[in-house]
Each structure stands twice: as structure tokens, then as C-alpha cells.
Design a protein around this motif. Structure first.
Motif, PDB file in Angstrom:
ATOM      1  N   LEU A  19       3.501  12.669 -15.377  1.00  0.00           N
ATOM      2  CA  LEU A  19       2.890  11.351 -15.464  1.00  0.00           C
ATOM      3  C   LEU A  19       3.944  10.333 -15.877  1.00  0.00           C
ATOM      4  CD1 LEU A  19       0.093   9.890 -15.399  1.00  0.00           C
ATOM      5  CD2 LEU A  19       0.042  10.205 -17.870  1.00  0.00           C
ATOM      6  N   ILE A  20       3.983   9.190 -15.196  1.00  0.00           N
ATOM      7  CA  ILE A  20       4.932   8.132 -15.545  1.00  0.00           C
ATOM      8  C   ILE A  20       4.209   6.795 -15.616  1.00  0.00           C
ATOM      9  CG2 ILE A  20       6.791   9.347 -14.336  1.00  0.00           C
ATOM     10  CD1 ILE A  20       6.691   7.048 -12.219  1.00  0.00           C
ATOM     11  N   SER A  21       4.882   5.814 -16.191  1.00  0.00           N
ATOM     12  CA  SER A  21       4.445   4.427 -16.106  1.00  0.00           C
ATOM     13  C   SER A  21       5.406   3.722 -15.161  1.00  0.00           C
ATOM     14  CB  SER A  21       4.482   3.754 -17.476  1.00  0.00           C
ATOM     15  OG  SER A  21       4.170   2.377 -17.363  1.00  0.00           O
ATOM     16  N   GLY A  22       4.862   3.057 -14.151  1.00  0.00           N
ATOM     17  CA  GLY A  22       5.708   2.415 -13.155  1.00  0.00           C
ATOM     18  C   GLY A  22       5.517   3.071 -11.804  1.00  0.00           C
ATOM     19  N   ALA A  23       6.575   3.159 -11.025  1.00  0.00           N
ATOM     20  CA  ALA A  23       6.482   3.740  -9.688  1.00  0.00           C
ATOM     21  C   ALA A  23       7.847   4.253  -9.258  1.00  0.00           C
ATOM     22  CB  ALA A  23       5.973   2.702  -8.690  1.00  0.00           C
ATOM     23  N   LEU A  24       7.846   5.017  -8.193  1.00  0.00           N
ATOM     24  CA  LEU A  24       9.083   5.541  -7.617  1.00  0.00           C
ATOM     25  C   LEU A  24       9.264   4.926  -6.237  1.00  0.00           C
ATOM     26  CD1 LEU A  24      11.235   7.719  -8.455  1.00  0.00           C
ATOM     27  CD2 LEU A  24      10.098   9.210  -6.809  1.00  0.00           C
ATOM     28  N   LYS A  25      10.440   4.431  -5.979  1.00  0.00           N
ATOM     29  CA  LYS A  25      10.743   3.817  -4.685  1.00  0.00           C
ATOM     30  C   LYS A  25      11.798   4.650  -3.975  1.00  0.00           C
ATOM     31  CE  LYS A  25      12.978  -0.076  -4.779  1.00  0.00           C
ATOM     32  NZ  LYS A  25      13.265  -1.517  -4.956  1.00  0.00           N
ATOM     33  N   LYS A  26      11.539   4.983  -2.717  1.00  0.00           N
ATOM     34  CA  LYS A  26      12.489   5.766  -1.935  1.00  0.00           C
ATOM     35  C   LYS A  26      13.335   4.816  -1.078  1.00  0.00           C
ATOM     36  CE  LYS A  26      10.080  10.155  -1.898  1.00  0.00           C
ATOM     37  NZ  LYS A  26      11.132  10.802  -2.691  1.00  0.00           N
ATOM     38  N   VAL A  27      14.626   4.879  -1.280  1.00  0.00           N
ATOM     39  CA  VAL A  27      15.568   4.023  -0.555  1.00  0.00           C
ATOM     40  C   VAL A  27      16.234   4.860   0.534  1.00  0.00           C
ATOM     41  CG1 VAL A  27      17.610   2.569  -0.727  1.00  0.00           C
ATOM     42  CG2 VAL A  27      15.970   2.658  -2.629  1.00  0.00           C
ATOM     43  N   THR A  28      16.055   4.445   1.782  1.00  0.00           N
ATOM     44  CA  THR A  28      16.579   5.209   2.917  1.00  0.00           C
ATOM     45  C   THR A  28      17.908   4.634   3.397  1.00  0.00           C
ATOM     46  OG1 THR A  28      14.323   5.729   3.613  1.00  0.00           O
ATOM     47  CG2 THR A  28      16.074   6.065   5.230  1.00  0.00           C
ATOM     48  N   LYS A  29      18.899   5.502   3.486  1.00  0.00           N
ATOM     49  CA  LYS A  29      20.213   5.151   4.026  1.00  0.00           C
ATOM     50  C   LYS A  29      20.510   6.050   5.228  1.00  0.00           C
ATOM     51  CE  LYS A  29      21.366   2.272   0.586  1.00  0.00           C
ATOM     52  NZ  LYS A  29      21.756   0.863   0.740  1.00  0.00           N
ATOM     53  N   ASP A  30      21.683   5.871   5.802  1.00  0.00           N
ATOM     54  CA  ASP A  30      22.062   6.674   6.968  1.00  0.00           C
ATOM     55  C   ASP A  30      22.386   8.112   6.594  1.00  0.00           C
ATOM     56  OD1 ASP A  30      21.754   4.498   8.610  1.00  0.00           O
ATOM     57  OD2 ASP A  30      23.863   3.888   8.474  1.00  0.00           O
ATOM     58  N   LYS A  31      22.700   8.332   5.323  1.00  0.00           N
ATOM     59  CA  LYS A  31      23.108   9.660   4.886  1.00  0.00           C
ATOM     60  C   LYS A  31      22.139  10.212   3.851  1.00  0.00           C
ATOM     61  CE  LYS A  31      28.064   8.808   5.589  1.00  0.00           C
ATOM     62  NZ  LYS A  31      29.403   8.794   4.940  1.00  0.00           N
ATOM     63  N   ALA A  32      22.114  11.535   3.765  1.00  0.00           N
ATOM     64  CA  ALA A  32      21.286  12.198   2.762  1.00  0.00           C
ATOM     65  C   ALA A  32      21.868  11.966   1.371  1.00  0.00           C
ATOM     66  CB  ALA A  32      21.205  13.689   3.059  1.00  0.00           C
ATOM     67  N   TYR A  33      21.059  12.203   0.382  1.00  0.00           N
ATOM     68  CA  TYR A  33      21.429  11.969  -1.016  1.00  0.00           C
ATOM     69  C   TYR A  33      22.715  12.698  -1.390  1.00  0.00           C
ATOM     70  CZ  TYR A  33      21.232  12.337  -6.110  1.00  0.00           C
ATOM     71  OH  TYR A  33      21.539  12.310  -7.445  1.00  0.00           O
ATOM     72  N   ASP A  34      23.616  11.948  -2.022  1.00  0.00           N
ATOM     73  CA  ASP A  34      24.861  12.507  -2.539  1.00  0.00           C
ATOM     74  C   ASP A  34      24.947  12.136  -4.013  1.00  0.00           C
ATOM     75  OD1 ASP A  34      27.394  13.250  -3.270  1.00  0.00           O
ATOM     76  OD2 ASP A  34      28.423  12.195  -1.644  1.00  0.00           O
ATOM     77  N   PRO A  35      24.880  13.114  -4.922  1.00  0.00           N
ATOM     78  CA  PRO A  35      24.903  12.794  -6.356  1.00  0.00           C
ATOM     79  C   PRO A  35      26.173  12.061  -6.787  1.00  0.00           C
ATOM     80  CG  PRO A  35      25.212  15.145  -5.985  1.00  0.00           C
ATOM     81  CD  PRO A  35      24.797  14.553  -4.683  1.00  0.00           C
ATOM     82  N   ASN A  36      27.235  12.185  -6.014  1.00  0.00           N
ATOM     83  CA  ASN A  36      28.474  11.486  -6.345  1.00  0.00           C
ATOM     84  C   ASN A  36      28.485  10.051  -5.817  1.00  0.00           C
ATOM     85  OD1 ASN A  36      29.696  13.763  -7.607  1.00  0.00           O
ATOM     86  ND2 ASN A  36      30.094  14.624  -5.566  1.00  0.00           N
TER      87      ASN A  36
END
Length: 555
Positions: free
Chosen positions: A261-278
Motif C-alpha cells: 500500500l502506498i500514498s500517491g501513484a506510480l508512473k511508467k515512463v517508456t523509452k526506446d530501451k529497457a530499464y538499465d539500473p545504471n
């Protein structure tokens, strides 16, 4: 059978979206917090200070109350009880989560699960007989339901600035036990055909998914069935239903997954590449959106290769602080400035779910009945003292409160004990949430059910048209169609409703409005004396009487 299992899934789905989220890892054994009354505060600091959970309806709550406002809001007081999970000592099971008469665990979740399981057992007996039904139910209980975690959990965590907080979570049931059960029993020569026909009767898509032995496809069908059920339920269109619908349509509720459970929301940001933690901002990723103080949830999935994990992005917004309701974080009442009696006291009413000890210089009264018009021309509500400073007002007791101040800090009421209702001779009624007068049904302190109408309700007010300004219970003004929550009012019988209002008369004969205009020290004046019930008194002694329409005190 499958239809009943689907009902369980729908039940869990609806409930976890209101109050839950998840984590399964085993850690060092935890200690349960002391049971009692708390305010639940989101740990994410906001510029608008909207961080406190506020219950405003049976299925309406948001973390949008402020510290400055919670002192007088009964809907921010939550009764919380937990115990250490016997299967995982690193987390807690929530056993009571109650506010404003709504007990999520004992009033909704547990009874609903018991009801569904009872219906399942009944159907199995109808189809397979007493012995066969009991054996089949025992197998389902062990191999399917027994493998699901249907509880709400909490787990200690430290915030970014090292404050003590909790994750709140729950787990969506896995479809693997359902697939395994179907695969095993659909092959039996005698019962296999019945199992398959039962599934087909629910949904051919479900049948095909089970035949394919694909838990994710089974879950997808279940979600569509759940969505249809939500949209046809009385909760359709509510905030909670809309959140669940949005997540189902976005396919963000996954079988076997845990959610926080959270307060707020999650937004998914789409780029040309998959997620890179670096390089998180340069690739597809999740972002926390704290624009609105509202409930939402995120999962603990670390295998999302495109957007990356959700929980770490939310940080403190997924953490909840328990703030004990006590002398420092008090609950109190704030009477209106205009509700000042001739005695200099301020008056208000209160109706809350929890019992409370009076901490401030406050007196609590109940109304035991109403009197006919007396010689002074007034109708009276008979007031009896219920509790004073240091004493306790029982749970769900509507009261009139007498205060020396309009400052809630001076009128503190400490919640304590459980919410068990004990009938009394109190005629006052109340409702926890604001409600429309027409069609409202309430119970007074005698446990008598009363149907409310604009003609028979009398609200607590001051009579501005009377020069003596008596405080009491009066007919609502024309055009008023609702009653506020957590306030007390009278609901009259047809005979009593002939009176437009009742002023308060206390046990000693005093009132909150009519001034004493004459005082006698024992000499009986000429004229006729009446008591406050309108009865003629030939030889008045010490007390309060009405003479020529005026109030007289003989000392």
C-alpha cells in the motif's frame, strides 16, 4: 466449485486494494505493537501535510488529512490489533483494523471467507453426498485454499530518515494450486467429467486455460470475471472499485504476487530501451508521482525487464507510521462559538464508535426522554449525566457534551477499550458518516430501530428566534436534507413530533438557555407555581418553578 473459488479470489482482490500490500521474505522475529487506538500516517513528507488516513465512508478512505485537522476527526482514529504470524515470525497479521464502525478484518474479510467456504462445502455435499462432499471439501481446503495467504500483514521498516514505520501488504492468491487441483481431479473416471462441466458452466475461457495448465491464463480469465462482478456490484464507480478496475485493465494485478500500500501513484515512463539500473532516467523506468494524497499500490516484482522494480521507487510513500492516540496526539471536540449557554458553558454532541475516557473538564449527558409542553410554553428533553472528567463514555453512545472552552486541547477524549455496544435508556441517535435524512435508518441507545424523516428528526442547535436563546434539539430548517457524521440527534415518535423543539433540562432542574429572572429566599410569592413538568404546586419548597411564565428559584 470453481465458481466458489472465483468468489474467494474476487473477495481478496477487492479487499487488498483497500488496505493491503506485500512482502514474503523471512527476517528476524518482530514484536507486535501494543493494541489500541492509532492514527496511521504515511511516512512520505508532503508540502500540503496530507499524510493521515481518514475514513469517510464504509468503503471510502484516503491518506489526505493533515496534522492540524486530525484532532477533531473521529475518522482518523483507527483501532489496530496485530499478532506475530505463526508461519513467518518476521511479519505481523492484522487481526483488527476498525474505524467508524467499519472493521475490515472481523466485519468483512473473515466473515466473507467463512461464508464462501461454507457455500462451497454446501454445494459439494449437494453434488457428492454427505461423505463425498466432506472429503472433496477437505481436499480443496488442503490443496488449494490452504496454500493461499488470505491475511493482511504488516512488517517493520525504517524510513529514509530512520523513523520506525511499517509496510502494509497482502498477497494475491496463486493459480498454481488451482491448476494442479484441476489437473489431478479432472482425470478421475467418475468425478472428472463433473469437474470439467462445472468449469465450463462458469467460463469456456477458464476451461481452456485450465486445460492448457497455464496459471497466468487462468488468472487472466479470473480477472475478467472479477471485473464484471465489480461493475455489477453496489460498489461500481467508487474510488476503490475504480482503482481495482484500472489495475485489472492494465494487467498490473498478477497471481501469486505481493503488493504494498502506498500514498500517491506510480508512473511508467517508456523509452526506446529497457530499464538499465545504471541509467534509469535514460531508459524505461518507474517514477513515483506524489501529486495526490491517495491510496494506490505497487508490487515487489523484481523481474520486470522493461520498467524495472516498483517498490524501491516509492521509498517512504510505501511506509506507514503508527501514531498512538494519547495526551500528545489527542482526540478532542470543538464546540461552535454560538453554542454557548446562559451558564457560560459551550455545548456540542458526539457519536463515535469507540469508548472514551474524558480527560478534559467536560461533562457527558444522555437524553432519557422528552416532556410535553409545560406552563412556560417549552418542551423539555430530559438530560441525565453520564460521565465527567476521568470517567468513561461507553462505545457507540450518542451524547451531549458540556465544555468550558471551544479549544479541543481543553476537551480531550481518550479512546480506550473495545467497541462493544451496551443498550441503555438513551434516546439519542447518531451516524458515523454524513447521510441523507430521507431513507436513513438508525438505532438509538435503547437499541430501537428508527426510520428518520425531516418531520421526526430534531438536530442539536440554538433557537435564535427566542430571546433567551435556549439550546436544545430543534426541527431541521427547510432545505436541509442531510445529517453530519459523528453528531447526535433525536428521532421522535409521531406523538412527540408535534413539538418543533426541546430545550435541555438537567437533573437539578436547570436549563442551558432560560435565564433565572427572579430569586426567592423562602417567601412564597403571590401567583400560581408550576414545576418544570407543568404541574401545579400548592406549597413549593426549594427548587425551580414557573410563575407567570417566568422561571423562579426558591432557595
Amino acid at each position: 466449485m470453481v465458481k466458489s473459488l472465483h468468489s474467494i479470489l474476487t473477495l481478496v482482490l477487492g479487499l487488498f486494494s483497500v488496505t493491503s500490500m506485500a512482502q514474503n521474505a523471512r527476517v528476524t522475529p518482530v514484536t507486535a505493537p501494543e493494541g489500541g487506538y492509532y492514527r496511521i500516517v504515511n511516512a512520505k513528507q508532503r508540502t500540503d501535510d496530507k499524510q493521515y488516513v481518514y475514513v469517510t465512508g464504509k468503503i471510502a478512505a484516503q491518506p489526505n488529512a493533515t496534522k492540524a485537522g486530525v484532532a477533531t476527526l473521529a475518522g482518523t482514529v483507527v483501532h489496530l490489533e496485530t499478532k506475530v504470524d505463526d508461519k513467518d515470525p518476521g511479519r505481523l497479521n492484522v487481526t483488527t483494523l476498525r474505524s467508524q464502525g467499519v472493521d475490515v478484518i472481523n466485519g468483512y474479510l473473515n466473515p466473507a471467507i467463512e461464508k464462501v467456504e461454507g457455500e462451497l462445502k454446501k454445494k459439494l455435499k449437494e453434488k457428492l453426498g454427505e461423505l463425498g462432499g466432506n472429503l472433496a471439501y477437505g481436499t480443496i481446503k488442503l490443496d488449494v485454499i490452504g496454500k493461499w495467504d488470505l491475511k493482511m500483514h504488516m512488517k517493520p521498516v525504517k524510513t529514509s530518515d530512520n523513523r520506525n514505520a511499517y509496510y502494509a501488504f497482502a498477497t494475491v492468491p496463486s493459480m498454481v494450486p488451482v491448476v494442479n487441483f484441476y489437473t489431478s481431479y479432472s482425470q478421475f473416471p467418475i468425478v472428472g467429467g463433473k469437474v470439467k462441466n462445472a468449469v465450463k458452466a462458469v467460463s469456456m475461457d477458464l476451461y481452456n486455460a485450465l486445460e492448457a495448465k497455464n496459471p497466468d491464463k487462468v488468472w487472466g480469465v479470473v480477472m475478467q470475471l472479477a471485473l464484471a462482478k465489480i461493475e455489477s456490484s453496489p460498489y461500481a464507480g467508487t474510488e476503490i472499485a475504480n482503482v481495482v478496475k484500472r489495475y485489472i485493465e492494465a494487467k498490473r494485478i498478477n497471481q501469486g504476487q505481493t503488493y504494498y500500500l502506498i500514498s500517491g501513484a506510480l508512473k511508467k515512463v517508456t523509452k526506446d530501451k529497457a530499464y538499465d539500473p545504471n541509467n534509469p532516467t535514460g531508459t524505461s523506468h518507474n517514477e513515483y508521482d506524489g501529486t495526490e494524497a491517495k491510496f494506490d499500490f505497487v508490487n515487489n516484482n523484481t523481474t520486470d525487464q522493461w520498467y524495472g522494480p516498483e517498490l524501491p521507487v516509492t521509498g517512504d510513500a510505501a511506509m506507514w507510521i503508527l501514531e498512538k492516540v494519547d495526551d500528545a496526539n489527542y482526540f478532542g471536540v470543538k464546540p461552535s462559538d454560538k453554542m454557548k449557554g446562559k451558564d457560560g458553558k459551550y455545548y456540542t454532541t458526539l457519536y463515535v464508535d469507540f469508548p472514551f475516557q474524558i480527560k478534559g473538564n467536560v461533562m457527558a449527558y444522555i437524553i432519557e426522554g422528552v416532556n410535553d409542553k409545560d406552563a412556560s410554553g417549552y418542551y423539555y428533553a430530559k438530560v441525565r449525566k453520564l460521565a465527567g472528567q476521568g470517567e468513561v463514555v461507553p462505545a457507540q453512545t450518542a451524547v451531549v457534551l458540556e465544555c468550558n472552552s471551544t479549544n479541543p486541547a481543553d476537551n480531550q477524549l481518550l479512546p480506550q477499550g473495545d467497541e462493544k455496544f451496551n443498550p441503555s435508556n438513551n434516546r439519542l441517535c447518531g451516524t458515523f458518516f454524513g447521510a441523507t435524512i430521507n431513507g436513513l435508518t438508525v438505532k438509538d441507545g435503547t437499541d430501537t430501530e428508527r426510520n428518520v424523516t425531516p418531520d421526526n428528526i430534531r438536530a442539536f442547535n440554538i433557537n435564535d428566534k427566542d430571546l433567551s436563546n435556549p439550546i436544545g434539539f430543534y426541527k431541521v430548517k427547510k432545505g436541509v436534507t442531510t445529517v453530519p457524521g459523528n453528531k447526535a440527534f433525536l428521532v421522535l415518535t409521531d406523538a412527540e413530533a408535534q413539538a418543533k423543539g426541546f430545550i435541555l433540562t438537567f437533573e437539578d432542574g436547570s436549563t442551558t438557555g432560560i435565564e433565572t429572572v427572579e430569586t426567592s429566599k423562602g417567601n412564597i410569592e403571590d401567583g400560581v407555581y408550576y414545576d418544570l413538568q407543568g404541574r401545579r404546586v400548592e406549597n413549593p419548597t426549594r427548587g425551580i418553578y414557573i410563575v407567570n411564565g417566568k422561571k423562579v428559584v426558591i432557595k
